[in-house]
Design a protein around this motif. Structure first.
Motif, PDB file in Angstrom:
ATOM      1  N   TRP A  78       0.760  -1.281   0.054  1.00 47.82           N
ATOM      2  CA  TRP A  78       0.015   0.015  -0.120  1.00 47.82           C
ATOM      3  C   TRP A  78       0.873   1.213  -0.078  1.00 47.82           C
ATOM      4  N   CYS A  79       0.757   1.998  -1.043  1.00 48.95           N
ATOM      5  CA  CYS A  79       1.573   3.526  -0.961  1.00 48.95           C
ATOM      6  C   CYS A  79       0.679   4.385  -1.068  1.00 48.95           C
ATOM      7  N   GLN A  80       1.102   5.577  -0.071  1.00 40.38           N
ATOM      8  CA  GLN A  80       0.624   6.785   0.114  1.00 40.38           C
ATOM      9  C   GLN A  80       1.384   7.946   0.151  1.00 40.38           C
ATOM     10  N   GLU A  81       1.213   8.983  -0.092  1.00 40.23           N
ATOM     11  CA  GLU A  81       1.946  10.043  -0.117  1.00 40.23           C
ATOM     12  C   GLU A  81       1.646  10.564   1.478  1.00 40.23           C
ATOM     13  N   GLU A  82       0.858  10.614   2.018  1.00 40.91           N
ATOM     14  CA  GLU A  82       0.499  10.953   3.561  1.00 40.91           C
ATOM     15  C   GLU A  82       1.437  10.320   4.665  1.00 40.91           C
ATOM     16  N   HIS A  83       1.457  10.867   5.777  1.00 37.45           N
ATOM     17  CA  HIS A  83       2.363  10.271   6.850  1.00 37.45           C
ATOM     18  C   HIS A  83       1.546   8.917   7.265  1.00 37.45           C
ATOM     19  N   LYS A  84       2.420   7.974   7.900  1.00 35.92           N
ATOM     20  CA  LYS A  84       1.868   6.880   7.976  1.00 35.92           C
ATOM     21  C   LYS A  84       0.939   6.760   8.995  1.00 35.92           C
ATOM     22  N   ASN A  85       0.792   7.572   9.982  1.00 37.79           N
ATOM     23  CA  ASN A  85      -0.735   7.858  10.945  1.00 37.79           C
ATOM     24  C   ASN A  85      -1.532   8.517  10.269  1.00 37.79           C
ATOM     25  N   MET A  86      -1.345   8.834   9.049  1.00 39.70           N
ATOM     26  CA  MET A  86      -2.375   9.554   8.523  1.00 39.70           C
ATOM     27  C   MET A  86      -2.754   8.814   7.150  1.00 39.70           C
ATOM     28  N   GLY A  87      -3.646   9.678   6.195  1.00 37.06           N
ATOM     29  CA  GLY A  87      -4.146   9.001   4.906  1.00 37.06           C
ATOM     30  C   GLY A  87      -4.899   7.896   5.076  1.00 37.06           C
ATOM     31  N   TYR A  88      -4.893   6.868   4.269  1.00 37.33           N
ATOM     32  CA  TYR A  88      -5.747   5.592   4.121  1.00 37.33           C
ATOM     33  C   TYR A  88      -5.110   4.481   4.670  1.00 37.33           C
ATOM     34  N   CYS A  89      -3.651   4.376   5.138  1.00 38.41           N
ATOM     35  CA  CYS A  89      -3.306   3.321   5.630  1.00 38.41           C
ATOM     36  C   CYS A  89      -4.073   2.430   6.601  1.00 38.41           C
TER      37      CYS A  89
END
Ligand code: TPP
Ligand code: MG
Length: 1025
Positions: free
Chosen positions: A956-967
């Motif tokens: 899973w790749c996201q540009e947001e920080h790990k504690n944020m976004g969609y993760c």
């Protein structure tokens, strides 16, 4: 008052300003300009400059006056009367007026004539002082212990009682008397009244004593009128007329009896609940029982003025009583809410009884006209419902073509502490006069029980009154003592007339008390001992008023007692039948039913999939309008012209960018009769200057063109409106707008998604759980610009993690049905589209679904112009639909068994990943799959992809920080998909406190680091799960 200043100067031997033409101020409406050279019959006032040095002129006037007082202007009349009254002999007829004047001046006191003028000035100032500050000394507190304005000081320019003035011996000593230099000898003197007062009734002059008495009656009794800040003279005059005219507050015996009957219902309803459920919270109205007759009076008067739909919002206090006695909800349905064994029949979590809404159509008994009353369901969050009510009201007005609010109106009820303390009140007031948001006047009622839970007003607000916020919009404020029911009814009448006349907001400050604790279980003596000692002694308003009417002979004791037992019997019968109910139908408490949209049982009419594709001609037609100016001779800015040419070039190649994709969605829905409304800060142009839905003529001021409204002859209207700079208020408003009809696409766009958190209360309390709590659908769309683009911590993140955390789909459960059924079961839909076509599809799907769910869209910024982020017309062709997931369509997909890694992602980062993969020539090794609908999670499609690339590791790749976004949202769902047989590796930014760095190079370094990890095929080797 210029004539008095002039005369004073004359009598002092001076001359005024050299003006040959002075305005005649005295004497009411017939104002004239007089020629100083004309004879006395012209009736020039005594302030006339021609008087200067001309005693013969005064004499001429005087003799004319002696002949007939009507021969001269009324100000001369008053002048001569005063002199006559104060003449020692009283035989003025025999002496010349000039001598008389001189005589007064010389023999009595040298300044006597001047005093006449100064006294007039003083009296005029006094009248004005009462108009401005009289409310500060009005007797507003029924308990008689607190000052409604938190100040016991009597303004120095108010006299307040005749006795006070008259008993002060010479020389005058107090500040109030010194202020005007008036003394008891002046009390019987008559004064000319200015045209800015109505206290005289038919008289133009009144003795000072009577002036003070009437001002006291108008401004310092049980009503305190606050209006002199209003900057419109006609409106001020209108209010003065309503409160100053002698004897205007009249009630017929029939009206008094109706008021008493309503007060009986209000009081006995609470008594009944208290008797039957003594340990239940109900937030009773005791201490402000008058609220019920007050609301009914407003509704009666508004119905008489043509209103047939009233939408109300209110907090906990007295809510059940309003439902029972204003909306007229069946009493047994209210009583059965108190039964703890009642089983809920509808899906959803429901809500406590004092939050539920209601919709009811009935005949107004006073006017015999039909009227629909609805009370909006609301959360505990005080005042949050205010903008929602306004939005719903606006929508009803809009759909009914009620452009001036003559048919539909809103009433908002507030608590004193909340009204003063909550910022959304201010935000809502600021919508009240904006063209696309006005509801053409709201009546606000503040249940001012002079306490907020356990907190005293003096520590709860900095303004004198809890209502001061209303001054910003020039709304008049009527403070009224709630223990005087007739005074309350009178201000309600005036408020309704004000709204019908001026279509502006008005506030009624119902100064009352709270008989018990905050709720019935609470002990108020802990914190307000003295107040509550007084409250214990306080007689119920019903008792006071019934005694009064019995004494007046309006009703007999027997009538009264019969009326009481009649209502008690109604309550008892309803109580008995309420016991039969075993099931609680929240559906019966719906405030916004859509009867034609659902089946009779409130179910969707079909559950089949929706086709959101469009005919080629429709695409062509919309794109042609979107890239041109549909008005002849309209001068647009060359920059906009360039944008339109750019669109035309795209269209030639059957391509569309983001703005065109949006155009296709809106335009095609308008064609089908769906109203589209887009509201938010700077939405007309678009924050990123990509939209340009409103074109501005560069040569003519305020000439605009909205091409979207030039699409088809019989299209639905398109509303696009820049809002005030508010999120809480405006999002609440749009949510309310979206409640009125299922056949409308209502969108709110944040300037940047980051700012949605100032509207968090609307999101948390209404949008996410609205259906679960109140069984009502809502299809509002939130457009939230989102993306890490190096713009700093406040212009990067719409906080997807928060929306996803509130999504109710179960991470551990693989559903059976997808598409429509999955959407039906969710609380909202969260998407991040990566192509214009998919954006268009999801907007169209929103309306074509057989039910409504809120839709949260994270929208792009740089992608708006990204050359790769384009769609072909083919992607919108007939038969195409919204893609919940976009699979890899490149080399990797041709040989999936060879693929070593599958990167799942969403939104803009896809384009960065695709570019990097290409640069590193990893197109065969790595597949990139886009999740377009994040919630509800497309378990089925993700599983298909995971199975297809069976040998690949999942990332899973996201540009947001790990504690944020969609993760945190996607990870457990991926694990459910692969039955916990495989890890799902995280690639993205490290955890952080702020959503983004403020440093551009840090931003780029972070990007590079996670891109390196994403394409390092050894990155996860040997790592623990
Ligand atoms: C936004 C918000 N903050 C705090 C509360 C908790 N609360 C519930 S009632 C209340 C006092 C309300 O006082 P007032 O507005 O004067 O209404 P009253 O209860 O006196 O009728 C408070 C603080 C709340 N419900 N909503
Ligand atoms: Mg209060």
């Amino acid at each position: 008052m210029s004539q008095f200043r002039a005369l004073a100067a004359v009598l002092r031997g001076g001359c005024v300003g050299g003006s040959q033409w002075l305005r005649v101020c005295g004497g009411g409406p017939a104002r004239r300009w007089v020629d100083p050279g004309r004879s006395c019959s012209s009736g020039a006032a005594p302030g006339h400059s021609a008087v200067a040095g001309s005693s013969s002129y005064v004499e001429e006037m005087y003799f004319a006056w002696l002949e007939d007082h009507k021969n001269v202007h009324e100000s001369w009349d008053a002048f001569f009367r005063n002199i006559q009254d104060s003449s020692p002999s009283g035989e003025v007829g025999e002496i010349r007026p000039s001598a008389l004047l001189q005589g007064r001046v010389q023999s009595h006191s040298p300044g006597m004539a001047q005093k006449v003028v100064e006294d007039h000035l003083a009296v005029h100032t006094l009248i004005r002082a009462y108009q401005i500050r009289g409310h500060h000394v009005a007797q507003l507190d029924p308990l008689g212990i607190l000052d409604a304005d938190l100040d016991s000081f009597v303004p120095s320019d108010l006299i307040t009682t005749i006795d006070k003035l008259a008993t002060f011996p010479e020389p005058k000593v107090t500040s109030s008397t010194c202020f005007y230099n008036l003394d008891e000898s002046d009390l019987d003197m008559s004064f000319q009244l200015p045209p800015t007062t109505f206290i005289g009734g038919a008289d133009n002059t009144l003795p000072l004593k009577e002036i003070i008495r009437r001002l006291e009656t108008s401004y310092c009794g049980h009503i305190g009128v606050e209006y002199m800040f209003i900057n419109n003279v006609d409106q001020c005059q209108w209010i003065r007329q309503k409160f100053e005219t002698p004897g205007i507050m009249q009630f017929t015996d029939a009206e008094k009896r109706t008021l008493l009957a309503r007060l009986i219902r209000s009081t006995r309803f609470e008594d009944f609940l208290a008797r039957k459920w003594s340990s239940e919270k109900r937030f009773g109205l005791e201490g402000c029982e008058v609220l019920i007759p007050a609301l009914k009076t407003m509704i009666d008067k508004s119905s008489a003025a043509g209103i047939d739909s009233v939408i109300m919002g209110m907090p906990h206090r007295g809510r059940l009583n309003v439902l029972a006695n204003v909306i007229r909800k069946d009493l047994d349905q209210i009583f059965c809410q108190f039964d703890p064994k009642l089983e809920p029949a509808d899906e959803g979590s429901g809500d406590v009884k004092y939050h539920l809404g209601m919709y009811h159509e009935r005949i107004n008994r006073e006017t015999d006209k039909n009227i629909t009353l609805s009370l909006m369901a609301n959360p505990s969050h005080l005042e949050a419902v205010d903008p929602v009510v306004q939005g719903k009201t606006k929508a009803e007005q809009f759909y009914r073509g009620d452009t001036q609010g003559k048919k539909v109106m809103s009433i908002l009820i507030h608590g004193d502490a909340a009204f003063a303390g909550q910022g959304v009140v201010y935000e809502t007031f600021h919508l009240s006069e904006l063209p696309s948001y006005t509801t053409h006047g709201t009546i606000h009622v503040v249940v001012n029980n002079q306490i907020g839970f356990t907190t005293d007003p003096r520590v709860a607000r900095s303004s004198p009154y809890p209502t001061d916020v209303a001054r910003v919009v020039n709304a008049p404020i009527f403070h009224v003592n709630a223990d005087d029911p007739e005074a309350v009814m009178y201000v309600c009448r005036v408020a309704a007339e004000w709204r019908a006349t001026f279509n502006k907001d008005v506030v009624i400050d119902l100064v009352c008390y709270r008989r018990f604790g905050h709720n019935e279980m609470d002990e108020p003596m802990f914190t307000q001992p003295l107040m509550y000692k007084q409250i214990c002694r306080q007689e119920q308003v019903l008792k006071k008023y019934s005694n009064r009417l019995i004494a007046e002979g309006v009703v007999t004791l027997q009538d009264f007692e019969e009326e009481v037992s009649k209502y008690d019997k109604i309550c008892e019968e309803a109580y008995t039948s309420s016991k039969d109910g075993k099931i609680l139908h929240i559906r019966h408490w719906l405030d916004s039913p859509w009867p034609d949209f659902f089946t009779a049982e409130g179910e969707p009419k079909s559950m089949s999939g929706v086709s959101t594709g469009l005919h080629e001609e429709v695409l062509q037609h919309i794109s042609q309008i979107a890239s041109s100016v549909p008005l002849e001779g309209f001068h647009i800015h060359p920059g906009v012209s360039r944008i339109l040419r750019g669109r035309a070039d795209l269209v030639k190649n059957r391509q569309m960018d983001w703005a065109l994709g949006e155009y296709m969605a809106f335009g095609s829905l308008l064609k089908d009769g769906i109203h589209v409304r887009l509201s938010g800060q700077d939405v007309e142009r678009g924050t990123f200057s990509h939209r340009h839905h409103v074109l501005h003529d560069q040569e003519l001021d305020k000439l605009i063109c909205v091409p979207m409204n030039h699409l088809w002859a019989d299209q639905a209207p398109y509303t696009v409106c820049n809002s005030s700079l508010s999120e809480y208020g405006v999002l609440g408003f749009e949510l309310g707008f979206a409640m009125a009809s299922p056949n409308a696409l209502i969108l709110w766009e944040a300037q940047f998604g980051d700012f949605n958190n100032t509207a968090q209360c609307i999101i948390d309390q209404f949008i996410s759980p609205g259906q679960a709590k109140w069984v009502r659908n809502n299809g509002i769309v939130l457009l939230l610009p989102h993306g890490m683009e190096g713009m700093g911590p406040e212009h990067s993140s719409a906080r997807p993690e928060r929306f996803l955390q509130m999504s109710k789909d179960d991470p551990d459960h693989f559903p059976v049905y997808f598409e429509v059924q999955q959407l039906y079961e969710c609380n909202w839909i969260v998407v991040n589209c990566s192509t214009p076509a998919n954006y268009c599809h999801v907007l169209r799907r929103q309306i074509l679904l057989p039910f409504r769910k809120p839709l949260i869209i994270f929208t792009p910024k740089s992608l708006l112009r990204h050359p790769d982020a384009r769609s072909s017309f083919d992607d919108l062709a007939e038969g195409t639909t919204f893609k919940r997931l976009i699979p890899d369509e490149g080399p990797a997909s041709q040989n999936p068994a060879q693929v070593k890694r599958v990167i799942f992602c969403t939104g803009k980062v896809y384009y960065e990943l695709a570019r990097e993969r290409k640069r590193q020539k990893l197109e065969r090794d790595i597949a990139i799959i886009r999740l377009e609908q994040i919630s509800p999670f497309p378990f089925d499609l993700v599983r298909a992809e995971a199975e297809r690339y069976g040998n690949a590791e999942l990332v899973w790749c996201q540009e947001e920080h790990k504690n944020m976004g969609y993760c945190d949202y996607v990870r457990p769902r991926f694990l459910t998909v692969v039955a916990n047989q495989k890890p799902i590796w995280y690639v993205g930014r490290d955890p952080a406190a702020a959503p983004a760095t403020g440093n551009k190079s840090t931003h780029l370094n972070e990007l590079k680091r996670f891109m390196d990890t994403a394409f390092n095929l050894n990155a996860f080797q040997g790592k623990d799960l």
